[in-house]
Design an enzyme around this catalytic site. Sequence first.
Site, short mmCIF file in Angstrom:
data_model
loop_
_atom_site.label_atom_id
_atom_site.label_comp_id
_atom_site.label_asym_id
_atom_site.label_seq_id
_atom_site.Cartn_x
_atom_site.Cartn_y
_atom_site.Cartn_z
N ARG A 83 0.85 -1.20 0.00
CA ARG A 83 0.00 0.00 0.00
C ARG A 83 0.88 1.24 0.00
O ARG A 83 1.73 1.40 0.88
CB ARG A 83 -0.91 0.01 1.23
CG ARG A 83 -1.73 1.28 1.35
CD ARG A 83 -2.69 1.28 2.55
NE ARG A 83 -3.37 2.54 2.59
CZ ARG A 83 -3.33 3.41 3.61
NH1 ARG A 83 -2.70 3.10 4.73
NH2 ARG A 83 -3.94 4.57 3.54
N HIS A 127 -3.00 10.96 0.77
CA HIS A 127 -2.48 10.76 2.13
C HIS A 127 -1.85 12.09 2.57
O HIS A 127 -0.66 12.17 2.87
CB HIS A 127 -1.49 9.59 2.16
CG HIS A 127 -1.24 9.01 3.52
ND1 HIS A 127 -1.38 7.67 3.80
CD2 HIS A 127 -0.87 9.58 4.69
CE1 HIS A 127 -1.09 7.42 5.08
NE2 HIS A 127 -0.77 8.59 5.64
N GLU A 172 -7.72 8.61 6.20
CA GLU A 172 -7.98 9.25 7.49
C GLU A 172 -8.51 10.68 7.40
O GLU A 172 -7.83 11.64 7.80
CB GLU A 172 -6.72 9.24 8.36
CG GLU A 172 -6.18 7.85 8.63
CD GLU A 172 -5.05 7.85 9.67
OE1 GLU A 172 -4.51 8.92 9.96
OE2 GLU A 172 -4.73 6.77 10.18
N ASN A 302 -7.44 2.07 9.73
CA ASN A 302 -6.14 2.21 10.39
C ASN A 302 -6.39 2.16 11.88
O ASN A 302 -7.15 2.98 12.42
CB ASN A 302 -5.49 3.54 10.03
CG ASN A 302 -5.08 3.61 8.56
OD1 ASN A 302 -5.13 2.61 7.84
ND2 ASN A 302 -4.67 4.79 8.12
N TYR A 304 -4.55 1.82 15.67
CA TYR A 304 -3.34 1.84 16.48
C TYR A 304 -3.64 1.61 17.96
O TYR A 304 -2.85 1.01 18.67
CB TYR A 304 -2.60 3.17 16.32
CG TYR A 304 -1.97 3.31 14.95
CD1 TYR A 304 -0.67 2.89 14.74
CD2 TYR A 304 -2.67 3.82 13.87
CE1 TYR A 304 -0.08 2.97 13.49
CE2 TYR A 304 -2.09 3.91 12.61
CZ TYR A 304 -0.80 3.48 12.42
OH TYR A 304 -0.23 3.56 11.19
N GLU A 363 -3.59 -0.03 8.12
CA GLU A 363 -2.41 0.32 8.91
C GLU A 363 -2.60 -0.23 10.31
O GLU A 363 -3.70 -0.14 10.88
CB GLU A 363 -2.23 1.85 9.06
CG GLU A 363 -1.81 2.57 7.81
CD GLU A 363 -1.67 4.08 8.02
OE1 GLU A 363 -1.42 4.52 9.17
OE2 GLU A 363 -1.82 4.81 7.04
C1 GBH Z 1 -1.47 7.19 10.82
O1 GBH Z 1 -2.31 8.08 11.49
C2 GBH Z 1 -1.06 7.80 9.50
O2 GBH Z 1 -1.93 7.40 8.46
C3 GBH Z 1 0.36 7.54 9.13
O3 GBH Z 1 0.73 8.40 8.08
C4 GBH Z 1 1.25 7.72 10.34
O4 GBH Z 1 2.60 7.59 10.02
C5 GBH Z 1 0.84 6.69 11.35
O5 GBH Z 1 -0.48 6.86 11.70
C6 GBH Z 1 1.64 6.74 12.65
O6 GBH Z 1 1.38 7.92 13.34
O7 GBH Z 1 -4.12 9.39 21.33
O8 GBH Z 1 -4.14 7.10 22.08
O9 GBH Z 1 -6.20 8.15 21.48
C7 GBH Z 1 -2.76 7.64 12.73
C8 GBH Z 1 -3.49 8.74 13.42
C9 GBH Z 1 -3.35 7.68 15.56
C10 GBH Z 1 -4.86 9.49 15.16
C11 GBH Z 1 -4.07 7.39 16.86
C12 GBH Z 1 -5.56 9.18 16.42
C13 GBH Z 1 -5.36 8.38 18.63
C14 GBH Z 1 -4.55 7.56 19.60
N1 GBH Z 1 -4.20 8.34 14.62
N2 GBH Z 1 -4.66 8.60 17.38
S1 GBH Z 1 -4.77 8.08 21.24
#
Ligand code: GBH
Length: 460
Positions: A83, A127, A172, A302, A304, A363
Site C-alpha cells: 500500500r 495521504h 484518514e 487504520n 493503532y 495500517e
Molecule cells: C497514521 O495516522 C497515519 O496514516 C500515518 O501516516 C502515520 O505515520 C501513522 O499513523 C503513525 O502515526 O491518542 O491514544 O487516542 C494515525 C493517526 C493515531 C490518530 C491514533 C488518532 C489516537 C490515539 N491516529 N490517534 S490516542
Amino acid sequence: LPDTTRLTRQNFPPDFVFGVATSSYQIEGAAHEGGRSPSIWDTFCATPGKVMNGENGDVACDHYHRLDSDLDLIASLNVNAYRFSVAWPRIIPGGRGATNQAGLDFYSRLVDGLLARDITPWLTLYHWDLPQVLQDKGGWPERDTALAFGDYAAVVAAELGDRVKHWITINEPWVAAFLGYGVGIHAPGHTDLAESFAASHHLLLAHGLGVQAVRASVPDAQVGITLNLGAAYPASSSPADEAAAHRQDGFANRWYLGPVFGRGYPQDTVDLLGAASPQAQGLVLPGDLEMISSPSDFLGVNMYSRSVVEDAPDNGDFLGVKQVKVEGSEYTGFDWEVAPQSLTDLMLRLQRDYNPAAIYITENGATYPDHVSPDGTVHDTARTRYFQQHLAALGAAITGGAKMAGYFAWSLMDNFEWAEGYDKRFGIVHVDFGTQARTLKASGKWYQDFLARTQQSKAT
Ligand code: GBH
C-alpha cells in the site's frame, strides 16, 4: 486471545492479504524534483516551530531515487500486497488542469515493479499532501477542493487503472480535517472548529467523487476509504462516563462511518457541534450524502489504539471528554495504549452496525525508541509482540464473524512521521537517515518468516 507467539499464516483464510504500507510524503523525498509542486506539508515544515527539529520531507527515505532496491526490499518480506500513496502535486502540479508526465511515469514504474514481483499494488489517492496552490484557494474547507480531487482521481485511474485494481480514496479524513484545520498540529495548521468540519465534509465528498471516478474508468476496481478508527470505552461504568464514550465515538468514528455507509451524519454529534456543523454552515448540499455513500467494495481501517474517556463537561470544548491513562496498560512511544482486544471489539462492532462487504486493516503498528545494536540490527521485541497481539486479535474477529480480508503493517520502513519528524520510528525496516541504509529489524524478520511459512497464491 489465542497464544500469540504460535500464530502462523495458516491461522488466516487462504486468500487473506498481507502487506506493508507507506505514504508518499513520508518516504519519497525528491520534493523539488520531477516537476512536483509544493504540498501543504512542504509549507508547514518550512514554518518555524511546526515540526520537531525543523525537519521536513525534502529527502525522507529518498525512495524516489531508490525505487528498484526498495521494490526488492518489499519483495523480500514475502508480502502479497504493498500500500502506497500517490502525491497529487506530482501528478497535477497546478492542483487542477495540466498533468505532469514525470510524476505519472514514477508511479507507473512503481506499479510495474510491484507486478513484476508478484505483489498487488494498493493505491491511496490522498495521504495528506494537498497541492499548496489549492490551499491558497482555501483548501479542504472549500467545496472546490473536493471537485478538484475528483478530476485528479480520474487522471490517476485512467493512467494506472489497467494495472491497479485496489484503490483507496482518502486516508484518514479525521486526521486531515481535525488535526489540520481544527487543532493545527498538522498542515495547514489552522485552528478553527468550523473550518475543520467543513473540511471533513469536503473530504468525504471527495471520497464519493473518487469512488465514481475510479469506477468510471476501472470497471473491475475495488474501491474504498481508509478511516482511522479507535474503539471508545468509558473510564468507569457511571452514566456520565458512558455518555462521554458515546460522544467520543460519534466524533471519532460514527461521523465518518455514518455518511460512508448511507446513514448520514450522527445527529448527536451534529447537535454537539451547533454552528460549527457542516449542516449549520449550509455546506451539505442536495445529493452530497448520496455521493458520499456511493457503494464501495471494502472499508479500510487504520487502527493503532483505543480511547478510554471520562466526562469532562468543563473542559471548554464541544465534546467534553478527557482521555485517561489506564493503570497497568502498556503504552507505545506516542503514549498510545496497546489495546489489541479493542481491535476485536471494533471489528465485530463494524460488522454488526455497518455490515461492510470486507474490512482491511490498512495500517497497524507501533513506535518505540529503537536501539541499533553493534551488528546493525534492531531487536524490537516490543514491536514484534505488538504485531503478534494484533494479528491474534484479528483472528478472533474473524472467528467472531467479521469479514476481515487483509492486514497491512505500518510501516515498511522508518520514515517522516509528520509533526514528529524523524524522531518516531514505525518501520519494520530500520532506516539510517544519514546513509539511507535499510536494515531489517527483528520485527521485520518475524513478519518475513511468518509470511514465508505460508506463501500462497497471490492471485487476489
Ligand atoms: C497514521 O495516522 C497515519 O496514516 C500515518 O501516516 C502515520 O505515520 C501513522 O499513523 C503513525 O502515526 O491518542 O491514544 O487516542 C494515525 C493517526 C493515531 C490518530 C491514533 C488518532 C489516537 C490515539 N491516529 N490517534 S490516542
